[in-house]
Design a protein around this motif. Structure first.
Motif, PDB file in Angstrom:
ATOM      1  N   PRO A   9      -1.515 -10.574  -1.889  1.00  8.97           N
ATOM      2  CA  PRO A   9      -1.763  -9.369  -1.102  1.00  8.97           C
ATOM      3  C   PRO A   9      -0.850  -8.198  -1.432  1.00  8.97           C
ATOM      4  O   PRO A   9      -0.907  -7.174  -0.766  1.00  8.97           O
ATOM      5  CB  PRO A   9      -1.500  -9.849   0.324  1.00  8.97           C
ATOM      6  N   TRP A  10       0.001  -8.365  -2.479  1.00  9.67           N
ATOM      7  CA  TRP A  10       0.931  -7.278  -2.803  1.00  9.67           C
ATOM      8  C   TRP A  10       0.210  -6.006  -3.205  1.00  9.67           C
ATOM      9  O   TRP A  10       0.659  -4.904  -2.865  1.00  9.67           O
ATOM     10  CB  TRP A  10       1.882  -7.727  -3.909  1.00  9.67           C
ATOM     11  N   ALA A  11      -0.905  -6.139  -3.929  1.00 11.34           N
ATOM     12  CA  ALA A  11      -1.646  -4.944  -4.343  1.00 11.34           C
ATOM     13  C   ALA A  11      -2.130  -4.168  -3.129  1.00 11.34           C
ATOM     14  O   ALA A  11      -2.007  -2.936  -3.055  1.00 11.34           O
ATOM     15  CB  ALA A  11      -2.832  -5.340  -5.226  1.00 11.34           C
ATOM     16  N   ASN A  12      -2.676  -4.886  -2.145  1.00 13.48           N
ATOM     17  CA  ASN A  12      -3.160  -4.234  -0.932  1.00 13.48           C
ATOM     18  C   ASN A  12      -2.026  -3.566  -0.172  1.00 13.48           C
ATOM     19  O   ASN A  12      -2.163  -2.439   0.326  1.00 13.48           O
ATOM     20  CB  ASN A  12      -3.846  -5.276  -0.046  1.00 13.48           C
ATOM     21  N   ASP A  13      -0.881  -4.246  -0.101  1.00 15.06           N
ATOM     22  CA  ASP A  13       0.267  -3.673   0.607  1.00 15.06           C
ATOM     23  C   ASP A  13       0.792  -2.422  -0.090  1.00 15.06           C
ATOM     24  O   ASP A  13       1.202  -1.451   0.559  1.00 15.06           O
ATOM     25  CB  ASP A  13       1.384  -4.708   0.718  1.00 15.06           C
ATOM     26  N   LEU A  14       0.784  -2.432  -1.419  1.00 13.27           N
ATOM     27  CA  LEU A  14       1.239  -1.260  -2.170  1.00 13.27           C
ATOM     28  C   LEU A  14       0.340  -0.053  -1.922  1.00 13.27           C
ATOM     29  O   LEU A  14       0.825   1.064  -1.714  1.00 13.27           O
ATOM     30  CB  LEU A  14       1.282  -1.567  -3.663  1.00 13.27           C
ATOM     31  N   VAL A  15      -0.968  -0.273  -1.960  1.00 13.19           N
ATOM     32  CA  VAL A  15      -1.879   0.864  -1.828  1.00 13.19           C
ATOM     33  C   VAL A  15      -1.913   1.397  -0.397  1.00 13.19           C
ATOM     34  O   VAL A  15      -2.314   2.541  -0.158  1.00 13.19           O
ATOM     35  CB  VAL A  15      -3.298   0.488  -2.313  1.00 13.19           C
ATOM     36  N   GLY A  17       0.906   1.599   1.263  1.00 10.01           N
ATOM     37  CA  GLY A  17       2.243   2.136   1.475  1.00 10.01           C
ATOM     38  C   GLY A  17       3.137   1.260   2.310  1.00 10.01           C
ATOM     39  O   GLY A  17       4.153   1.711   2.841  1.00 10.01           O
ATOM     40  N   LYS A  18       2.808  -0.048   2.434  1.00 11.16           N
ATOM     41  CA  LYS A  18       3.620  -0.948   3.247  1.00 11.16           C
ATOM     42  C   LYS A  18       4.957  -1.259   2.579  1.00 11.16           C
ATOM     43  O   LYS A  18       5.924  -1.600   3.240  1.00 11.16           O
ATOM     44  CB  LYS A  18       2.843  -2.236   3.546  1.00 11.16           C
ATOM     45  N   PHE A  19       4.992  -1.194   1.249  1.00 15.67           N
ATOM     46  CA  PHE A  19       6.257  -1.218   0.527  1.00 15.67           C
ATOM     47  C   PHE A  19       6.082  -0.428  -0.758  1.00 15.67           C
ATOM     48  O   PHE A  19       4.956  -0.125  -1.172  1.00 15.67           O
ATOM     49  CB  PHE A  19       6.770  -2.644   0.266  1.00 15.67           C
ATOM     50  N   PRO A  78       0.263   6.895  -2.519  1.00 18.31           N
ATOM     51  CA  PRO A  78      -1.008   6.266  -2.894  1.00 18.31           C
ATOM     52  C   PRO A  78      -2.218   7.154  -2.606  1.00 18.31           C
ATOM     53  O   PRO A  78      -2.281   7.830  -1.579  1.00 18.31           O
ATOM     54  CB  PRO A  78      -1.041   5.001  -2.029  1.00 18.31           C
ATOM     55  N   ARG A  79      -3.162   7.156  -3.552  1.00 14.20           N
ATOM     56  CA  ARG A  79      -4.443   7.840  -3.385  1.00 14.20           C
ATOM     57  C   ARG A  79      -5.542   6.813  -3.628  1.00 14.20           C
ATOM     58  O   ARG A  79      -5.559   6.126  -4.654  1.00 14.20           O
ATOM     59  CB  ARG A  79      -4.567   9.010  -4.372  1.00 14.20           C
TER      60      ARG A  79
END
Length: 215
Positions: A9-15, A17-19, A78-79
């Motif tokens: 789930p890191w990709a989802n969190d990055l997009v 803005g969670k980290f 993120p966009r």
């Protein structure tokens, strides 16, 4: 455009803005990068319902710093893009710019949501999230799809089944503890882990009550 492949789930969190910081084995000279979710998941991390093998958004490459094992990337701003499938055969890819279509209304709402992360998604962002969820749902393993179908779309039942499968020993302990015994664990647990334990136990106990009610 260059693209970086990050597992869920890191990709989802990055997009979302969670980290913003992540350690990677590759580097780039690009100032912006397309974020693509990998087909592999992070072991032990919940990623059911998250689209895998899809472009999710564009992030600004704020900095890349060499480390002993690779590179520390700092990504922000993120966009969101209309999701499309990408062959994730390398960690760093080249993707045809013609395939990339930004979702400007959802991005504007994402910026506002990031400032108030506890709130529900606004309409355009929710529509975007629903489209990704539809992709992720189609990618669910068959046993979890069966649970979703049997429960008329109850994702809590899917969550509970995943937790019990991934953490069977911990699940048995959490389910068997009395309320007083469970509460005593809080002094040994940091805030984030405690919140996860509370949510997991609630799901497990709900599943037990549902099973008893169906007997």
């Amino acid at each position: 455009m260059q693209a970086i492949v990050i597992p869920q789930p890191w990709a989802n969190d990055l997009v979302l803005g969670k980290f913003t910081e992540i350690d990677l084995a590759v580097t780039t000279q690009a100032s912006e990068i397309l974020l693509v979710s990998g087909n592999e998941e992070v072991s032990g991390e919940y990623a059911l319902g998250l689209a895998k093998g899809y472009a999710l958004g564009i992030l600004r490459v704020k900095s890349i710093t060499p480390t002993a094992t690779g590179f520390e990337w700092v990504l922000d701003s993120p966009r969101l893009v209309a999701p499309f499938a990408v062959a994730t055969d390398a960690d760093l890819l080249e993707v045809d710019d013609a395939l990339i279509h930004e979702n400007f209304p959802a991005t504007v709402e994402l910026e506002d949501w990031m400032a108030h992360p506890g709130e529900a998604f606004p309409p355009a962002l929710q529509t975007h999230a629903d489209a990704l969820l539809a992709i992720g749902t189609q990618q669910l393993p068959s046993d979890y799809q069966a649970i979703l179908t049997a429960t008329n779309g109850d994702w809590e039942a899917v969550d509970a089944a995943w937790y019990e499968h991934e953490y069977a020993a911990q699940a048995a302990i959490l389910s068997s503890l009395s309320d007083e015994e469970f509460a005593a664990l809080q002094v040994q647990t940091d805030a984030d882990e405690w919140a996860e334990l509370v949510a997991a136990r609630a799901l497990l106990l709900k599943g037990t009550k549902d099973e008893q009610g169906n007997d």
